[in-house]
Design a protein around this motif. Sequence first.
Motif, PDB file in Angstrom:
ATOM      1  N   ASP A  65       0.800  -1.229   0.000  1.00  6.08           N
ATOM      2  CA  ASP A  65       0.000   0.000   0.000  1.00  6.08           C
ATOM      3  C   ASP A  65       0.833   1.280   0.000  1.00  6.08           C
ATOM      4  O   ASP A  65       0.474   2.270   0.646  1.00  6.08           O
ATOM      5  CB  ASP A  65      -0.981   0.011   1.185  1.00  6.08           C
ATOM      6  N   ALA A  66       1.930   1.284  -0.731  1.00  7.23           N
ATOM      7  CA  ALA A  66       2.717   2.516  -0.876  1.00  7.23           C
ATOM      8  C   ALA A  66       1.914   3.532  -1.690  1.00  7.23           C
ATOM      9  O   ALA A  66       1.081   3.161  -2.515  1.00  7.23           O
ATOM     10  CB  ALA A  66       4.047   2.223  -1.565  1.00  7.23           C
ATOM     11  N   VAL A  67       2.166   4.815  -1.448  1.00 12.38           N
ATOM     12  CA  VAL A  67       1.511   5.869  -2.214  1.00 12.38           C
ATOM     13  C   VAL A  67       2.529   6.709  -2.993  1.00 12.38           C
ATOM     14  O   VAL A  67       2.146   7.560  -3.793  1.00 12.38           O
ATOM     15  CB  VAL A  67       0.632   6.783  -1.324  1.00 12.38           C
ATOM     16  N   ASP A  68       3.824   6.466  -2.756  1.00 10.58           N
ATOM     17  CA  ASP A  68       4.863   7.191  -3.484  1.00 10.58           C
ATOM     18  C   ASP A  68       6.170   6.418  -3.356  1.00 10.58           C
ATOM     19  O   ASP A  68       6.344   5.621  -2.427  1.00 10.58           O
ATOM     20  CB  ASP A  68       5.035   8.601  -2.911  1.00 10.58           C
ATOM     21  N   LEU A  69       7.071   6.657  -4.295  1.00 13.44           N
ATOM     22  CA  LEU A  69       8.395   6.032  -4.281  1.00 13.44           C
ATOM     23  C   LEU A  69       9.442   7.068  -4.639  1.00 13.44           C
ATOM     24  O   LEU A  69       9.201   7.948  -5.460  1.00 13.44           O
ATOM     25  CB  LEU A  69       8.476   4.897  -5.305  1.00 13.44           C
ATOM     26  N   GLU A  70      10.612   6.922  -4.041  1.00 14.50           N
ATOM     27  CA  GLU A  70      11.743   7.784  -4.391  1.00 14.50           C
ATOM     28  C   GLU A  70      13.020   6.967  -4.262  1.00 14.50           C
ATOM     29  O   GLU A  70      13.071   5.971  -3.534  1.00 14.50           O
ATOM     30  CB  GLU A  70      11.783   9.020  -3.495  1.00 14.50           C
ATOM     31  N   ALA A  71      14.031   7.407  -4.971  1.00 11.14           N
ATOM     32  CA  ALA A  71      15.324   6.728  -4.892  1.00 11.14           C
ATOM     33  C   ALA A  71      16.006   7.140  -3.597  1.00 11.14           C
ATOM     34  O   ALA A  71      15.976   8.306  -3.208  1.00 11.14           O
ATOM     35  CB  ALA A  71      16.183   7.101  -6.089  1.00 11.14           C
ATOM     36  N   GLY A  72      16.600   6.161  -2.923  1.00  5.16           N
ATOM     37  CA  GLY A  72      17.357   6.429  -1.706  1.00  5.16           C
ATOM     38  C   GLY A  72      18.761   5.896  -1.875  1.00  5.16           C
ATOM     39  O   GLY A  72      19.034   5.110  -2.785  1.00  5.16           O
ATOM     40  N   GLU A  73      19.670   6.308  -1.011  1.00  2.54           N
ATOM     41  CA  GLU A  73      21.064   5.865  -1.105  1.00  2.54           C
ATOM     42  C   GLU A  73      21.202   4.358  -0.926  1.00  2.54           C
ATOM     43  O   GLU A  73      22.074   3.734  -1.501  1.00  2.54           O
ATOM     44  CB  GLU A  73      21.922   6.586  -0.071  1.00  2.54           C
ATOM     45  N   GLU A  74      20.297   3.764  -0.137  1.00  5.17           N
ATOM     46  CA  GLU A  74      20.381   2.329   0.139  1.00  5.17           C
ATOM     47  C   GLU A  74      19.209   1.556  -0.474  1.00  5.17           C
ATOM     48  O   GLU A  74      18.866   0.480  -0.008  1.00  5.17           O
ATOM     49  CB  GLU A  74      20.429   2.109   1.652  1.00  5.17           C
ATOM     50  N   GLY A  75      18.604   2.114  -1.503  1.00  9.57           N
ATOM     51  CA  GLY A  75      17.497   1.440  -2.175  1.00  9.57           C
ATOM     52  C   GLY A  75      16.254   2.298  -2.176  1.00  9.57           C
ATOM     53  O   GLY A  75      16.214   3.383  -1.580  1.00  9.57           O
ATOM     54  N   PRO A  76      15.209   1.825  -2.866  1.00  6.56           N
ATOM     55  CA  PRO A  76      13.971   2.604  -2.974  1.00  6.56           C
ATOM     56  C   PRO A  76      13.341   2.879  -1.608  1.00  6.56           C
ATOM     57  O   PRO A  76      13.355   2.029  -0.726  1.00  6.56           O
ATOM     58  CB  PRO A  76      13.047   1.700  -3.797  1.00  6.56           C
TER      59      PRO A  76
END
Length: 196
Positions: free
Chosen positions: A114-125
């Motif tokens: 049930d995610a509503v948004d995603l962004e790139a992070g240094e250690e993964g999404p």
Amino acid sequence: MAEVLVYVDHVDGAVRKPTLELLTLARRIGEPVAVALGNGAADTAAVLAEHGAVKVLTHEASEYADYLVVPKVDALQAAVEAVSPAAVLLSSSAEGKEIAARLALRTASGIITDAVDLEAGEEGPVATQSVFAASFTSKSRVVKGTPVITVKPNSAAVEAAPAAGAVEALAVTFSAQATGTKVTARTPASRRAARS
């Protein structure tokens, strides 16, 4: 840039809107690789490429229609092994969540639903989730294995971003469990039942 698997929800080649939303989100964290299964899988390629899929992995077999989720899990597991993606994205439907849970177990990976948004992070999404009736948001990331993430429909605007969309056949070997639960009939939901 890492590849991100996107499970394609389609009916005989007609791609449903939540898949196009997943492609938009996938582009934020990597290069989308779509996985289209079942009757009409190859017919999805043009629409998927128009919305950012750099590659479309297809596999047509009657098992996808004749049996419940296990054949789809087998295929996604084969895709994960073939691509080694940064994440696997599915729509947050009842079927999508079941496929995601089974895939996470098979690949010894973490899951976010049930995610509503995603962004790139240094250690993964990094996934954003709405909690407590959307009063708060929380950010999460998977720390083990390949992140398997289900995303709520209507979480992202559909954005066209033409890409190559090269079609490749996906080699799938069905497990013994694939034929465990057979679909014996399909009945469309009536409008009366939907209102109850």
